[in-house]
Design an enzyme around this catalytic site. Structure first.
Site, PDB file in Angstrom:
ATOM      1  N   SER A   1      -9.890  -0.896  14.165  1.00 24.29           N
ATOM      2  CA  SER A   1      -8.948  -0.702  13.040  1.00 24.29           C
ATOM      3  C   SER A   1      -9.009   0.725  12.501  1.00 24.29           C
ATOM      4  O   SER A   1      -8.003   1.244  12.025  1.00 24.29           O
ATOM      5  CB  SER A   1      -9.216  -1.716  11.928  1.00 24.29           C
ATOM      6  OG  SER A   1     -10.348  -1.330  11.171  1.00 24.29           O
TER       7      SER A   1
ATOM      8  N   SER B   1      -2.974  -1.523  11.082  1.00 29.21           N
ATOM      9  CA  SER B   1      -3.989  -0.963  11.991  1.00 29.21           C
ATOM     10  C   SER B   1      -4.873  -2.038  12.634  1.00 29.21           C
ATOM     11  O   SER B   1      -5.768  -1.713  13.424  1.00 29.21           O
ATOM     12  CB  SER B   1      -4.878   0.035  11.244  1.00 29.21           C
ATOM     13  OG  SER B   1      -5.790  -0.649  10.403  1.00 29.21           O
TER      14      SER B   1
ATOM     15  N   ASP C   1      -8.841   6.719   9.892  1.00 27.02           N
ATOM     16  CA  ASP C   1      -8.606   6.162   8.552  1.00 27.02           C
ATOM     17  C   ASP C   1      -9.453   4.894   8.411  1.00 27.02           C
ATOM     18  O   ASP C   1      -9.203   3.909   9.103  1.00 27.02           O
ATOM     19  CB  ASP C   1      -7.112   5.832   8.402  1.00 27.02           C
ATOM     20  CG  ASP C   1      -6.765   5.283   7.021  1.00 27.02           C
ATOM     21  OD1 ASP C   1      -7.676   5.112   6.190  1.00 27.02           O
ATOM     22  OD2 ASP C   1      -5.563   5.032   6.778  1.00 27.02           O
TER      23      ASP C   1
ATOM     24  N   GLY D   1      -3.359  -5.209   0.626  1.00 26.87           N
ATOM     25  CA  GLY D   1      -4.076  -6.243  -0.135  1.00 26.87           C
ATOM     26  C   GLY D   1      -5.164  -6.797   0.769  1.00 26.87           C
ATOM     27  O   GLY D   1      -4.926  -7.046   1.956  1.00 26.87           O
TER      28      GLY D   1
ATOM     29  N   LYS E   1      -6.749   3.785  13.922  1.00 29.86           N
ATOM     30  CA  LYS E   1      -5.309   3.913  13.627  1.00 29.86           C
ATOM     31  C   LYS E   1      -5.121   4.073  12.118  1.00 29.86           C
ATOM     32  O   LYS E   1      -5.935   3.547  11.346  1.00 29.86           O
ATOM     33  CB  LYS E   1      -4.570   2.646  14.061  1.00 29.86           C
ATOM     34  CG  LYS E   1      -4.552   2.434  15.567  1.00 29.86           C
ATOM     35  CD  LYS E   1      -3.699   1.219  15.899  1.00 29.86           C
ATOM     36  CE  LYS E   1      -4.049   0.700  17.278  1.00 29.86           C
ATOM     37  NZ  LYS E   1      -3.920  -0.732  17.384  1.00 29.86           N
TER      38      LYS E   1
ATOM     39  N   GLY F   1      -6.612  -9.668   0.926  1.00 27.97           N
ATOM     40  CA  GLY F   1      -6.323 -10.995   1.483  1.00 27.97           C
ATOM     41  C   GLY F   1      -5.336 -10.910   2.629  1.00 27.97           C
ATOM     42  O   GLY F   1      -5.565 -11.453   3.721  1.00 27.97           O
TER      43      GLY F   1
ATOM     44  N   ASP G   1     -11.768  -5.287   5.714  1.00 28.85           N
ATOM     45  CA  ASP G   1     -10.847  -6.423   5.906  1.00 28.85           C
ATOM     46  C   ASP G   1     -10.788  -6.814   7.379  1.00 28.85           C
ATOM     47  O   ASP G   1     -10.755  -7.997   7.724  1.00 28.85           O
ATOM     48  CB  ASP G   1      -9.446  -6.054   5.413  1.00 28.85           C
ATOM     49  CG  ASP G   1      -9.447  -5.690   3.940  1.00 28.85           C
ATOM     50  OD1 ASP G   1     -10.313  -6.212   3.215  1.00 28.85           O
ATOM     51  OD2 ASP G   1      -8.612  -4.880   3.528  1.00 28.85           O
TER      52      ASP G   1
ATOM     53  N   ASP H   1       0.833  -1.199   0.000  1.00 24.76           N
ATOM     54  CA  ASP H   1       0.000   0.000   0.000  1.00 24.76           C
ATOM     55  C   ASP H   1       0.875   1.259   0.000  1.00 24.76           C
ATOM     56  O   ASP H   1       1.754   1.418   0.857  1.00 24.76           O
ATOM     57  CB  ASP H   1      -0.902   0.017   1.247  1.00 24.76           C
ATOM     58  CG  ASP H   1      -2.064  -0.959   1.124  1.00 24.76           C
ATOM     59  OD1 ASP H   1      -2.307  -1.475   0.007  1.00 24.76           O
ATOM     60  OD2 ASP H   1      -2.736  -1.210   2.143  1.00 24.76           O
TER      61      ASP H   1
ATOM     62  N   LYS I   1     -22.583   2.335  10.382  1.00 27.32           N
ATOM     63  CA  LYS I   1     -23.932   1.910  10.811  1.00 27.32           C
ATOM     64  C   LYS I   1     -23.929   0.443  11.279  1.00 27.32           C
ATOM     65  O   LYS I   1     -24.894  -0.019  11.867  1.00 27.32           O
ATOM     66  CB  LYS I   1     -24.939   2.081   9.673  1.00 27.32           C
ATOM     67  CG  LYS I   1     -25.184   3.543   9.279  1.00 27.32           C
ATOM     68  CD  LYS I   1     -26.441   3.731   8.439  1.00 27.32           C
ATOM     69  CE  LYS I   1     -26.264   3.415   6.973  1.00 27.32           C
ATOM     70  NZ  LYS I   1     -25.442   4.300   6.179  1.00 27.32           N
TER      71      LYS I   1
HETATM   72  O1  RIB Z   1      -9.300  -3.046   1.677  1.00 27.91           O
HETATM   73  C1  RIB Z   1      -8.173  -2.222   1.685  1.00 27.91           C
HETATM   74  C2  RIB Z   1      -7.133  -2.758   0.757  1.00 27.91           C
HETATM   75  O2  RIB Z   1      -7.606  -2.715  -0.551  1.00 27.91           O
HETATM   76  C3  RIB Z   1      -5.854  -1.982   0.776  1.00 27.91           C
HETATM   77  O3  RIB Z   1      -4.933  -2.491   1.697  1.00 27.91           O
HETATM   78  C4  RIB Z   1      -5.368  -2.066  -0.661  1.00 27.91           C
HETATM   79  O4  RIB Z   1      -4.260  -2.870  -0.776  1.00 27.91           O
HETATM   80  C5  RIB Z   1      -6.541  -2.607  -1.460  1.00 27.91           C
HETATM   81  O5  RIB Z   1      -6.292  -3.811  -1.968  1.00 27.91           O
END
Ligand code: RIB
Length: 308
Positions: free
Chosen positions: A285, A294, A249, A41, A288, A43, A255, A15, A226
Site C-alpha cells: 500500500s 492504494s 506515501d 476514513g 502507491k 473504516g 488500515d 480524503d 520495522k
Molecule cells: O488512516 C488513514 C486515514 O485516516 C485517512 O484515509 C483519513 O481519512 C483518516 O481518517
C-alpha cells in the site's frame, strides 16, 4: 480456503490530500501540491483492503445526504462491499480528512468526522445479524464511542472475534478493551494507551504486556517499517519484521495492515500467516499514493509473497 464474511464498523470520509516539502510549523503556510481527492476514513480503507484480498465485507457507517455521500455508496459498490448498513444522515455532511504528506512520505491528518461521527448504537443494532454471522468484526475509534461499544457488545454476545484498531487514540475503558480479541495500536496509540513510550521491540514488549494484563488476549503493536510485535501471554512475544519497499506515501498503511489481517484471519490462517499477509498488504500500500485507492489486490499480494 473457504471463509466467513467480515463486518467493518467505522468511518468513511473523503480524503483531501496534498504533498508538501515539509510540514508547516504553527502559523506557517507552505506551498504544496498536487492536490488529490479520494475515498478514505480508517473504516472505509480497511474495508477496501479486506475486500481486495477477496473477503466478503459488510460496511457499517454513516454519510451525509450530499454528493460525497453518493460517491461513498458508488465507491463501496465498485469495491464489492455491501452497503446495506451505510446510513444516511439528513443533517450532517459527509466527513472529510485534510492530509499533508511530506518529502519523507510521512503524513499529518486532521479528520472532521461529519456524519460518520454520528453513527448510533441503534444503527449498529440494525446490523446485529450480520455481525452475528461474521468470521471477524473490525472496528476503529474513528466513529462515536457509543457505536464502538455496541459493536463490541454484539460481537461478544455472539462469540465473534473482534479486531480493534484503536485509531485515532481516544480514551477507552479497560472494560471495553476486555471485549477485544486482537488489539492493533501503532507506536503512538500504544504509548498513549499504556503511558509507556513505544519506540522499539523492547518498549513494544513492555506495552504489550500491560495491555495483556488489562485483559486483551492478543496484542499486535505495529511499528511502521520495522514490522509489528505480537504478544499473547506466552513466552516473550514475537517481532515480525516488515517487508522493505520504496515508500511513496505511508498514509493508510495501518488500515492496509488491519484489512489484510482481518481477511487472513477470516480465511482461517494462523496468526503468523495472518501477520505475514497483513505486513505484505501494508508494504504494497505504501508504494502507491493515496489511501483506499492504494490497497493492493490479492494477485499483487500473492506475487509479492512468492518473491520473498
Ligand atoms: O488512516 C488513514 C486515514 O485516516 C485517512 O484515509 C483519513 O481519512 C483518516 O481518517
Amino acid at each position: 480456503m473457504s471463509q466467513g464474511h467480515i463486518t467493518v464498523v467505522g468511518s468513511y470520509v473523503v480524503d483531501l490530500m496534498s504533498r508538501t516539502p515539509h510540514m508547516p510549523k504553527p502559523g506557517e503556510t507552505v506551498l504544496g501540491g498536487p492536490f488529490r481527492m479520494g475515498p478514505g476514513g480508517k473504516g472505509g480503507n480497511q474495508a477496501v483492503a479486506a475486500s481486495r484480498q477477496g473477503s466478503q465485507v459488510f460496511m457499517v457507517t454513516k454519510v451525509g445526504e450530499d454528493q460525497f455521500g453518493k460517491d461513498a455508496l458508488q465507491n463501496f459498490t465498485r469495491e464489492r462491499i455491501d452497503t446495506s448498513y451505510v446510513f444516511i444522515d439528513r443533517e450532517e455532511a459527509t466527513g472529510v480528512a485534510l492530509i499533508a504528506v511530506d518529502d519523507q512520505s510521512e503524513n499529518m491528518i486532521v479528520v472532521a468526522l461529519g456524519a460518520c461521527g454520528r453513527l448510533t448504537s441503534a444503527d449498529v443494532e440494525q446490523a446485529e445479524e450480520t455481525i452475528r454471522n461474521s468470521a471477524v468484526v473490525l472496528v476503529q475509534l474513528e466513529t462515536s464511542l457509543e457505536a464502538v461499544k455496541k459493536t463490541l457488545e454484539l460481537a461478544q454476545k455472539h462469540g465473534v472475534p473482534v479486531i480493534m484498531n484503536p485509531a485515532p487514540y481516544q480514551k477507552i475503558s479497560k472494560e471495553l478493551l476486555q471485549k477485544v480479541t486482537y488489539l492493533t495500536p501503532n507506536e503512538t496509540e500504544a504509548s498513549l494507551l499504556t503511558g509507556i513510550e513505544v519506540t522499539d521491540e523492547e518498549s513494544a514488549c513492555l506495552a504489550a504486556k500491560v495491555l495483556y494484563q488489562w485483559g486483551v488476549p492478543q496484542v499486535i503493536i505495529t511499528l511502521g517499517k520495522k514490522g509489528c510485535y505480537y504478544y499473547n501471554g506466552r513466552n516473550t512475544g514475537t517481532l515480525y519484521p516488515g517487508f522493505q519497499v520504496d515508500a511513496v506515501d505511508t498514509t493508510g498503511a495501518g488500515d492496509a495492515f488491519n484489512g489484510g489481517l482481518a481477511h487472513a484471519l477470516a480465511e482461517g490462517q494462523s496468526i503468523s500467516e495472518a501477520i505475514r499477509c497483513a505486513n505484505a498488504v501494508a508494504a504494497l500500500s505504501v508504494t502507491k499514493p493515496g489511501t483506499a485507492p492504494s490497497m493492493p489486490t490479492k494477485a499483487e499480494v500473492t506475487r509479492f509473497l512468492q518473491q520473498r
